[in-house]
Scaffold this active site. Structure first.
Site, PDB file in Angstrom:
ATOM      1  N   ASN A   1      34.822 -12.494  -6.179  1.00  8.14           N
ATOM      2  CA  ASN A   1      33.547 -13.223  -5.783  1.00  8.14           C
ATOM      3  C   ASN A   1      33.133 -12.742  -4.385  1.00  8.14           C
ATOM      4  O   ASN A   1      33.674 -13.547  -3.526  1.00  8.14           O
ATOM      5  CB  ASN A   1      33.842 -14.820  -6.091  1.00  8.14           C
ATOM      6  CG  ASN A   1      32.444 -15.524  -5.853  1.00  8.14           C
ATOM      7  OD1 ASN A   1      31.550 -14.822  -5.299  1.00  8.14           O
ATOM      8  ND2 ASN A   1      32.468 -16.743  -6.106  1.00  8.14           N
TER       9      ASN A   1
ATOM     10  N   ARG B   1      31.798 -11.150  -9.838  1.00  6.84           N
ATOM     11  CA  ARG B   1      30.728 -12.296 -10.091  1.00  6.84           C
ATOM     12  C   ARG B   1      29.560 -11.766  -9.387  1.00  6.84           C
ATOM     13  O   ARG B   1      29.498 -11.370  -8.223  1.00  6.84           O
ATOM     14  CB  ARG B   1      31.366 -13.551  -9.560  1.00  6.84           C
ATOM     15  CG  ARG B   1      30.251 -14.541  -9.522  1.00  6.84           C
ATOM     16  CD  ARG B   1      30.410 -15.941  -9.030  1.00  6.84           C
ATOM     17  NE  ARG B   1      29.342 -16.938  -9.105  1.00  6.84           N
ATOM     18  CZ  ARG B   1      28.798 -17.663  -8.219  1.00  6.84           C
ATOM     19  NH1 ARG B   1      29.412 -17.742  -6.913  1.00  6.84           N
ATOM     20  NH2 ARG B   1      27.915 -18.292  -8.306  1.00  6.84           N
TER      21      ARG B   1
ATOM     22  N   HIS C   1      25.058 -20.718 -12.875  1.00  9.87           N
ATOM     23  CA  HIS C   1      26.502 -21.249 -13.311  1.00  9.87           C
ATOM     24  C   HIS C   1      26.776 -21.125 -14.380  1.00  9.87           C
ATOM     25  O   HIS C   1      27.492 -21.724 -15.432  1.00  9.87           O
ATOM     26  CB  HIS C   1      26.253 -22.905 -12.902  1.00  9.87           C
ATOM     27  CG  HIS C   1      26.175 -23.249 -11.702  1.00  9.87           C
ATOM     28  ND1 HIS C   1      25.418 -24.476 -11.332  1.00  9.87           N
ATOM     29  CD2 HIS C   1      26.730 -22.991 -10.484  1.00  9.87           C
ATOM     30  CE1 HIS C   1      25.628 -24.637 -10.037  1.00  9.87           C
ATOM     31  NE2 HIS C   1      26.312 -23.710  -9.510  1.00  9.87           N
TER      32      HIS C   1
ATOM     33  N   ARG D   1      20.522 -28.212  -1.050  1.00  8.59           N
ATOM     34  CA  ARG D   1      19.442 -27.604  -1.596  1.00  8.59           C
ATOM     35  C   ARG D   1      18.448 -28.690  -2.353  1.00  8.59           C
ATOM     36  O   ARG D   1      19.086 -29.618  -2.896  1.00  8.59           O
ATOM     37  CB  ARG D   1      19.598 -26.640  -2.886  1.00  8.59           C
ATOM     38  CG  ARG D   1      20.010 -25.336  -2.289  1.00  8.59           C
ATOM     39  CD  ARG D   1      20.302 -24.152  -3.408  1.00  8.59           C
ATOM     40  NE  ARG D   1      21.629 -23.695  -3.113  1.00  8.59           N
ATOM     41  CZ  ARG D   1      22.585 -23.362  -4.213  1.00  8.59           C
ATOM     42  NH1 ARG D   1      22.211 -23.524  -5.552  1.00  8.59           N
ATOM     43  NH2 ARG D   1      23.668 -22.829  -4.204  1.00  8.59           N
TER      44      ARG D   1
ATOM     45  N   GLU E   1      35.589 -20.752 -13.482  1.00 10.60           N
ATOM     46  CA  GLU E   1      34.918 -19.757 -13.574  1.00 10.60           C
ATOM     47  C   GLU E   1      35.467 -18.389 -13.574  1.00 10.60           C
ATOM     48  O   GLU E   1      35.213 -17.323 -14.020  1.00 10.60           O
ATOM     49  CB  GLU E   1      33.558 -19.678 -12.451  1.00 10.60           C
ATOM     50  CG  GLU E   1      32.764 -21.017 -12.738  1.00 10.60           C
ATOM     51  CD  GLU E   1      31.784 -21.348 -11.353  1.00 10.60           C
ATOM     52  OE1 GLU E   1      32.190 -22.111 -10.593  1.00 10.60           O
ATOM     53  OE2 GLU E   1      30.620 -20.934 -11.507  1.00 10.60           O
TER      54      GLU E   1
END
Ligand code: AMP
Length: 404
Positions: free
Chosen positions: A7, A92, A181, A242, A390
């Site tokens: 990642n 990813r 996601h 955010r 993940e």
């Protein structure tokens, strides 16, 4: 065979190494290289032996670039005897646009198509591409697979993915909702179905990925049919920094009345808003402590956060037409019993009833197999807490792509 999952961020590479074992994927190492390009670097690796014992290594030598970071990772894995049978690297990639709805073996043409998505994810895709390029250059013998955060939401119907804007903005600029996601939503939905002992095909779930980034998904029969993030990861729930949903007119107002540039507005909405904007902190633990001590700004931040999630939960129950389970995951969802309780409070209208004793103090990582049920026996809807993984999902998807 071993699968390395990378990642890559702008100044960091997170990684995990899995061994493909008869019993499933075994995590054998995890690590992080960060402060790439800074005067002091930081790199750490934890190796996990077959008997579960761990050994850790930390290094603070400078890491000039991603190539040096990748070399550090591979050499440490080699030292640990974990790179002898390395067969594939799963990367990813945040944005696959409409182009990629499945894990994809990477070649030059795929890289060019991922580059085409950069305008849709200027904050994320370039770093992901750097990781891919470095891995291909330094280990051309390995198969590289891109696993996209957007891919699971490739099943969204047009009614869910279209914004009500002119066709040409979709055709020329790709303006539509994509969702993110995806690896997490896919993983926890599958685990939830297994825990309920029912085929995924017959279940209607709302999955709530509540971490620093946060999103909700409505999953119908194993397929994502609605999700809260849109063109970018900015839409939807209140996040750490955010804003999530706001009236798009706020942006014009700030440009026109406050004299802000588009880049400034983008920064404020991505980095200075959300929980941080509401109360000055973005770590939920700190905010909960402040609120418990009577801090009004912290309490307001929690109220806005919870209100938004509940709104989505109700909307998604309507989208699905029935609700079988609500699934909590990621840092907040897995760990905060108080937030789960606030989100599920007075939700009998949706058939949701939490069991306080089951929920109190529950952390997914401490539950057997990383999964626990926290609903009351008479709740019509199951409420599950699932530890997301993940990287494991990326490794699984990578193997699928390599073998297909
Ligand atoms: P993630 O992005 O999934 O790593 O989640 C990060 C978020 O999870 C941060 O806001 C953390 O404060 C929050 N988090 C982690 N552990 C806890 C906890 N025990 N209670 C409340 N929030 C937590």
């Amino acid at each position: 065979m071993q699968v390395l999952v990378l990642n890559s961020g702008s100044s960091s590479i997170k990684y995990r190494l899995f061994e493909d074992h008869v019993d499933g994927l075994l995590l054998r190492a995890r690590g992080l290289v960060e402060r790439i390009g800074e005067s002091t670097g930081r790199a750490e690796q934890v190796v996990i032996a077959h008997d579960g014992t761990t050994s850790e290594e930390v290094d603070d030598a400078p890491i000039p670039d991603h190539a040096a970071g990748f070399r550090w990772i591979v050499s440490r894995l080699e030292d640990a005897g974990l790179a002898d049978d390395l067969g594939a690297i799963g990367h990813r990639v945040v944005h696959g646009g409409s182009e990629f709805t499945a894990p994809t073996v990477i070649d030059e043409a795929v890289i060019a198509r991922i580059e085409d998505q950069v305008p849709l994810a200027p904050l994320h895709n370039p770093a992901n591409l750097t990781g891919i390029e470095v891995a291909r250059e330094l280990r051309p013998d390995l198969t590289n697979v891109a696993v996209f955060d957007t891919a699971f939401h490739g099943t969204l119907p047009p009614a869910a993915y279209r914004y009500a804007v002119p066709d040409r903005l979709l055709a020329e600029q790709g303006v539509r909702r994509y969702g993110f996601h995806g690896t997490s939503h896919a993983y926890v939905a599958r685990r939830a179905a297994a825990a309920l002992g029912r085929p995924e095909e017959e279940l209607k779930l709302v999955t709530l990925h509540l971490g620093n980034g946060a999103s909700a998904a409505a999953v119908d029969g194993g397929r994502s049919v609605e999700t809260s993030m849109g063109l970018s990861p900015l839409e939807g729930l209140v996040m750490g920094t955010r804003s999530g949903d706001l009236d798009p007119a706020v942006i014009f107002h700030l440009i026109r009345e406050a004299g802000m540039s588009p880049a400034e507005v983008e920064r404020v909405l991505n980095r200075e808003s959300g929980l941080l904007g509401l109360c000055g902190d973005n770590d939920l633990r700190t905010i909960e402590e402040r609120a418990a001590g009577g801090d009004e700004a912290a309490q307001l931040a929690l109220d806005v956060y919870v209100h938004r999630i509940r709104k989505y939960l109700g909307a998604y129950a309507a989208v699905l037409g029935r609700l079988d389970a609500v699934v909590f995951t990621a840092g907040v969802g897995e760990n905060s019993d108080t937030l789960r309780a606030a989100i599920c409070a007075d939700l009998e209208v949706l058939g949701v009833r939490l069991d306080a004793a089951r929920n109190d103090g529950l952390r997914a990582s401490k539950a057997p197999d990383g999964i626990a049920a926290v609903h009351a026996d008479d709740s019509e809807v199951a409420v599950l807490v699932v530890a997301t993984d993940e990287e494991r999902e990326i490794a699984e998807q990578t193997l699928l792509a390599v073998r297909s």
